[in-house]
Write an enzyme that holds these catalytic residues in place. Structure first.
Site, PDB file in Angstrom:
ATOM      1  CD  GLN A 113      -3.509   0.489   0.249  1.00 42.87           C
ATOM      2  OE1 GLN A 113      -3.514  -0.266   0.660  1.00 42.87           O
ATOM      3  NE2 GLN A 113      -4.040   0.634  -0.430  1.00 42.87           N
ATOM      4  CE  LYS A 116      -2.653  -1.263  -4.185  1.00 39.22           C
ATOM      5  NZ  LYS A 116      -3.760  -2.297  -4.001  1.00 39.22           N
ATOM      6  CE  LYS A 128      -5.681  -4.053   2.871  1.00 44.21           C
ATOM      7  NZ  LYS A 128      -6.010  -3.471   2.069  1.00 44.21           N
ATOM      8  N   GLY A 167     -12.360  -0.234   3.339  1.00 42.73           N
ATOM      9  CA  GLY A 167     -13.172  -1.750   2.644  1.00 42.73           C
ATOM     10  C   GLY A 167     -11.925  -2.636   2.031  1.00 42.73           C
ATOM     11  CG  ASP A 168      -8.688  -5.466   1.625  1.00 43.69           C
ATOM     12  OD1 ASP A 168      -8.056  -5.324   0.520  1.00 43.69           O
ATOM     13  OD2 ASP A 168      -8.186  -6.474   1.712  1.00 43.69           O
ATOM     14  CG  ASN A 242     -15.490  -3.182  -4.512  1.00 47.53           C
ATOM     15  OD1 ASN A 242     -14.228  -3.281  -5.048  1.00 47.53           O
ATOM     16  ND2 ASN A 242     -16.409  -2.239  -4.779  1.00 47.53           N
TER      17      ASN A 242
END
Ligand code: NDP
Length: 454
Positions: A113, A116, A128, A167-168, A242
């Protein structure tokens, strides 16, 4: 010390101090081994011990999460938040609720992350979190009580300018709603401490669609560079959540046909193309298994994991020209990618985080006729749009769908451009893994040096 020796030494150090974290090690090795040409050119990163510092989270919190199930029994879980790096902005990264969640998985996700978020060009740090809680099969009341219990500890760590979870896997609009409600009750604040919120209470239009749409935008840029397009291509998608749903939806807009989706129980192959409305009904409304899809659509068949004969993820046996792995880490191995290649597939675009094993990645990079879009770059659309949600919250405005989607498109194009240009600059034109890792790292590392040893 040579750059190579420095990198090896840091990797050995990770193995020593985090011996049972193979997935985190895999993610760290992928980034660090790509940095050799940068470290050769810029000795300052070694001088300032940037690698040793960047592979260690700034703060890791583990907390007990207890909720009462529908049988009045207390259920106990691990809750986590890994605040990995705040050099570029507040920690930002999703929460995953899945039985496989542990510190290893969250450190890998938090580490990815960082880079990214750096690539998005927004001021976002990396983090995270999550819990080893399985939302599957739980009642709405159980989900709400779990989310509230989880927030009873998480609220101490988060705030709009400090740490902003989203979310994840296993955390969608419903879970964000329950967690945000509890955050508000505990803090008395209505701020942008979470993203993925409901549209009437601070959420952003196009956030739900952003990761899937962004992945397709990225793939089109990569294809364009080679004078190609998605038009007319049959596409395999893994996952049915998703990311998968909105990848499938966007593919149609570019003239491609998604022919599969999968979940933990098997995959659906629909030769006419995945029916988005039916998929959404089954996954978003009924929260049911994909086997229901095949019962309702004549052109489709469902293959259960119990019938997989190869021991591999057989969704990748379906012939296609492009594949979008959008379920979970290490779901695409060397045999899968060889099968894809033999069947004519020439593009893999990762909607999931690190879905390809190290060996699969090496195979894709070693074939000049293959386009490999790594998740770190290709799935950054979700967090980028979360950044846009934070921007809207801070200015107390809400933008139109088209405005957010337009910004998303630009961000994905910029990410592709910077990854591609960096791959050229460092002597590996078209290697988007190397390009994304160097470009993402450089910005964070420079900020770390500027901010001193903390
Ligand atoms: P969802 O929970 O919405 O969907 C996940 C899907 O993947 C489900 O269909 C699930 O099946 C399947 N799946 C999960 N784990 C496994 C497994 N071990 N084996 C087989 N199938 C599995 O999650 P998302 O779509 O949000 O996330 C998917 C991936 O994309 C993850 O890697 C995530 O980290 C990544 N990602 C997500 C972003 C986002 O904005 N949501 C942003 C960037 C990356 P089942 O329902 O049966 O468990």
């Amino acid at each position: 010390m040579s750059s190579q020796s420095y990198i090896n030494e840091v990797l050995e150090h990770i193995k020593r101090v985090s011996p049972r974290q193979p997935i985190f090690f895999q993610a760290a090795r992928e980034v660090l081994t790509n940095l050799t040409p940068l470290l050769d050119k810029e000795p300052k990163y070694q001088k300032h011990s940037v690698l040793e510092r960047i592979v260690m989270p700034e703060k890791t919190t583990i907390f007990r999460t207890v909720y009462i199930d529908d049988n009045s029994k207390a259920q106990v879980h691990f809750g986590y938040r890994v605040q990995f790096n705040s050099s570029l902005g507040p920690y930002k990264g999703g929460l995953r609720f899945h039985p496989t969640v542990n510190l290893d998985v969250l450190k890998f996700l938090g580490f990815e992350q960082i880079f990214k978020n750096s690539l998005t060009g927004l001021n976002l740090g990396g983090g995270k979190g999550g819990a080893n809680f399985d939302p599957k099969g739980k009642s709405d009341g159980e989900i709400m009580r779990f989310c509230q219990a989880f927030m009873n500890d998480l609220y101490k760590l988060i705030e709009d300018v400090k740490d902003v979870p989203a979310g994840d896997i296993g955390v969608g609009a419903r879970e964000i709603g329950y967690m945000y409600g509890q955050y508000k009750k505990l803090t008395g604040r209505f701020d942008g401490a979470m993203t993925g919120k409901g549209l009437s209470w601070g959420g952003s239009l196009a956030r739900t669609e952003a990761t899937g749409y962004g992945s397709v935008y990225f793939a089109t840029e990569a294809l364009k560079k080679k004078g190609k397009s998605l038009d007319g291509k049959r596409c395999v998608i893994s996952g049915a959540g998703n990311v998968a749903i909105y990848t499938a939806q966007k593919l149609y807009e570019f003239g491609a046909t998604p022919v599969t989706v999968s979940d933990s129980r098997g995959y659906v192959y629909d030769e006419e193309g995945v029916d988005i409305a039916l998929l959404k009904e089954i996954k978003e409304v009924r929260r049911a298994s994909l086997s229901e899809y095949a019962k309702e659509k004549k052109s489709a068949k469902f293959v259960s994991v119990n019938d997989y004969k190869s021991g591999r993820n057989e969704v990748y046996d379906v012939p296609c020209q492009a594949a979008f792995p959008s379920a979970t880490q290490n779901e695409l191995n060397l045999d899968d990618v060889k099968t894809l290649y033999a069947n004519g597939c020439r593009l893999v675009c990762e909607g999931a985080n690190m879905p390809s094993t190290h060996e699969a990645m090496e195979f894709m990079l070693s074939h000049d006729d293959f386009i490999y879009c790594p998740g770190k770059a290709a799935n950054a659309g979700g967090v980028a749009t979360s950044g846009l949600e934070m921007e809207q919250n801070a200015s107390m405005t809400s933008w139109s769908f088209d405005r957010v989607d337009g910004e998303l498109k630009n961000i994905m194009k910029n990410i592709f451009d910077i990854a591609y240009q960096t791959s050229v600059e460092y002597g590996k034109p078209g290697n988007l893994v190397l390009g994304a890792n160097i470009a993402g790292f450089k910005k964070v590392a420079d900020a770390m040096i500027d901010q001193g040893y903390i």
